[in-house]
Scaffold this motif. Structure first.
Motif, PDB file in Angstrom:
ATOM      1  N   ALA A  73       1.847  12.816 -31.229  1.00 13.62           N
ATOM      2  CA  ALA A  73       0.870  11.882 -31.511  1.00 13.62           C
ATOM      3  C   ALA A  73      -0.028  11.168 -30.670  1.00 13.62           C
ATOM      4  O   ALA A  73      -1.261  10.667 -30.549  1.00 13.62           O
ATOM      5  N   LEU A  74       0.568  11.528 -29.432  1.00  9.80           N
ATOM      6  CA  LEU A  74      -0.097  10.646 -28.010  1.00  9.80           C
ATOM      7  C   LEU A  74      -0.738  12.444 -27.370  1.00  9.80           C
ATOM      8  O   LEU A  74      -2.257  12.359 -27.602  1.00  9.80           O
ATOM      9  N   TYR A  93       4.498  13.109 -47.521  1.00 12.56           N
ATOM     10  CA  TYR A  93       3.718  12.337 -47.951  1.00 12.56           C
ATOM     11  C   TYR A  93       4.749  10.660 -47.558  1.00 12.56           C
ATOM     12  O   TYR A  93       3.726  10.067 -46.509  1.00 12.56           O
ATOM     13  N   ALA A  94       5.578  10.498 -47.442  1.00 10.60           N
ATOM     14  CA  ALA A  94       5.603   9.213 -47.524  1.00 10.60           C
ATOM     15  C   ALA A  94       6.049   9.055 -46.295  1.00 10.60           C
ATOM     16  O   ALA A  94       6.168   8.196 -45.286  1.00 10.60           O
ATOM     17  N   ILE A  95       6.600  10.633 -45.764  1.00 11.83           N
ATOM     18  CA  ILE A  95       7.333  10.695 -44.155  1.00 11.83           C
ATOM     19  C   ILE A  95       6.212  10.151 -43.439  1.00 11.83           C
ATOM     20  O   ILE A  95       5.799   9.930 -41.580  1.00 11.83           O
ATOM     21  N   SER A  96       5.351  11.842 -43.678  1.00  8.29           N
ATOM     22  CA  SER A  96       3.716  11.304 -42.892  1.00  8.29           C
ATOM     23  C   SER A  96       3.496   9.681 -42.403  1.00  8.29           C
ATOM     24  O   SER A  96       3.050   9.635 -41.633  1.00  8.29           O
ATOM     25  N   GLY A  97       3.185   9.474 -43.962  1.00  5.08           N
ATOM     26  CA  GLY A  97       2.652   8.202 -43.807  1.00  5.08           C
ATOM     27  C   GLY A  97       3.038   6.605 -43.001  1.00  5.08           C
ATOM     28  O   GLY A  97       2.641   6.190 -42.571  1.00  5.08           O
ATOM     29  N   PHE A  98       4.668   7.591 -42.770  1.00  5.08           N
ATOM     30  CA  PHE A  98       5.431   5.767 -42.200  1.00  5.08           C
ATOM     31  C   PHE A  98       5.030   6.308 -40.625  1.00  5.08           C
ATOM     32  O   PHE A  98       5.130   5.751 -39.885  1.00  5.08           O
ATOM     33  N   ILE A 100       2.851   8.004 -39.391  1.00  2.50           N
ATOM     34  CA  ILE A 100       1.240   7.577 -38.966  1.00  2.50           C
ATOM     35  C   ILE A 100       1.511   5.787 -38.143  1.00  2.50           C
ATOM     36  O   ILE A 100       0.860   5.866 -37.625  1.00  2.50           O
ATOM     37  N   LYS A 101       1.933   4.973 -39.290  1.00  2.00           N
ATOM     38  CA  LYS A 101       2.301   3.874 -38.959  1.00  2.00           C
ATOM     39  C   LYS A 101       2.773   3.577 -38.019  1.00  2.00           C
ATOM     40  O   LYS A 101       2.672   2.392 -37.240  1.00  2.00           O
ATOM     41  N   THR A 102       3.942   4.295 -37.781  1.00  2.00           N
ATOM     42  CA  THR A 102       4.585   4.294 -36.978  1.00  2.00           C
ATOM     43  C   THR A 102       5.045   4.721 -35.080  1.00  2.00           C
ATOM     44  O   THR A 102       4.538   3.783 -33.799  1.00  2.00           O
ATOM     45  N   SER A 103       3.874   5.698 -35.490  1.00  2.00           N
ATOM     46  CA  SER A 103       3.576   6.189 -33.802  1.00  2.00           C
ATOM     47  C   SER A 103       2.347   6.578 -33.513  1.00  2.00           C
ATOM     48  O   SER A 103       1.893   6.437 -32.338  1.00  2.00           O
ATOM     49  N   LYS A 104       1.867   5.174 -34.770  1.00  2.00           N
ATOM     50  CA  LYS A 104       0.048   4.776 -34.539  1.00  2.00           C
ATOM     51  C   LYS A 104      -0.995   5.897 -33.435  1.00  2.00           C
ATOM     52  O   LYS A 104      -1.670   5.674 -32.190  1.00  2.00           O
ATOM     53  N   PRO A 105      -0.897   7.247 -34.397  1.00  2.00           N
ATOM     54  CA  PRO A 105      -1.904   7.766 -33.176  1.00  2.00           C
ATOM     55  C   PRO A 105      -3.128   7.632 -33.130  1.00  2.00           C
ATOM     56  O   PRO A 105      -3.558   6.355 -33.802  1.00  2.00           O
ATOM     57  N   ILE A 106      -3.794   8.281 -32.056  1.00  2.00           N
ATOM     58  CA  ILE A 106      -4.607   7.287 -31.060  1.00  2.00           C
ATOM     59  C   ILE A 106      -5.983   8.032 -31.661  1.00  2.00           C
ATOM     60  O   ILE A 106      -7.140   7.545 -31.526  1.00  2.00           O
ATOM     61  N   ILE A 107      -6.635   8.695 -33.123  1.00  2.00           N
ATOM     62  CA  ILE A 107      -7.372   9.381 -33.465  1.00  2.00           C
ATOM     63  C   ILE A 107      -7.353   9.303 -34.753  1.00  2.00           C
ATOM     64  O   ILE A 107      -6.316   8.730 -35.586  1.00  2.00           O
ATOM     65  N   PRO A 108      -8.210   8.905 -35.779  1.00  2.00           N
ATOM     66  CA  PRO A 108      -7.972   9.101 -37.207  1.00  2.00           C
ATOM     67  C   PRO A 108      -7.135  10.128 -38.227  1.00  2.00           C
ATOM     68  O   PRO A 108      -7.476  10.784 -37.077  1.00  2.00           O
ATOM     69  N   THR A 109      -6.353   9.630 -38.268  1.00  2.00           N
ATOM     70  CA  THR A 109      -5.087  10.151 -39.480  1.00  2.00           C
ATOM     71  C   THR A 109      -4.912  10.297 -40.298  1.00  2.00           C
ATOM     72  O   THR A 109      -4.686   8.797 -40.655  1.00  2.00           O
ATOM     73  N   GLU A 110      -5.627  11.164 -41.128  1.00  2.00           N
ATOM     74  CA  GLU A 110      -4.498  10.445 -43.216  1.00  2.00           C
ATOM     75  C   GLU A 110      -3.924  11.597 -43.073  1.00  2.00           C
ATOM     76  O   GLU A 110      -3.911  12.885 -43.086  1.00  2.00           O
ATOM     77  N   VAL A 111      -3.011  11.704 -44.612  1.00  2.00           N
ATOM     78  CA  VAL A 111      -2.169  11.838 -44.616  1.00  2.00           C
ATOM     79  C   VAL A 111      -3.104  12.989 -46.812  1.00  2.00           C
ATOM     80  O   VAL A 111      -3.499  12.200 -46.972  1.00  2.00           O
TER      81      VAL A 111
END
Length: 125
Positions: A73-74, A93-98, A100-111
């Protein structure tokens, strides 16, 4: 195996095609910090200092530990313009979405669960 635009390591296959860098994790792989670091090292070697859009097929990943997820993520976001994560089931899908929300990648990230939609997202940027 390594060609000028293709690398394969214990965890994944990586290549560049039409200005998109593909990272396809192998089946039933468990990604730990060392594996995540190897994938990033190989990705950066392929990129030769140029930023890319990344298509990351995670359908083969059995699990990834927290240290690996945090690293990806960083530090693992260096020279990435955006990333599309491809998963194969609602739980992933749910785990990956979670993630993204918790790790807050510094680049646009979609699942995505559909590879065509994932590629369309990347090409829209």
């Amino acid at each position: 195996m390594m060609l000028s635009n293709y690398i394969e390591n214990e965890c994944a296959k990586l290549w560049i095609e039409k200005e998109i860098l593909f990272v396809v994790y192998k089946n039933d792989v468990t990604v730990d910090l060392a594996g995540a670091m190897k994938v990033v090292k190989d990705r950066l070697f392929l990129q030769q200092g140029k930023a890319f859009l990344v298509f990351c097929d995670m359908r083969g990943v059995k699990s990834a530990d927290k240290a690996a997820r945090d690293y990806l993520a960083l530090e693992g976001s260096v020279l990435i313009k955006a990333v599309a994560l491809l998963v194969n089931n609602p739980i992933s899908y749910a785990i990956s979405g979670f993630y993204i929300k918790t790790s807050k990648p510094i680049i646009p990230t979609e699942v995505f669960t559909d590879d065509a939609e994932a590629l369309a997202f990347l090409r829209s940027l």
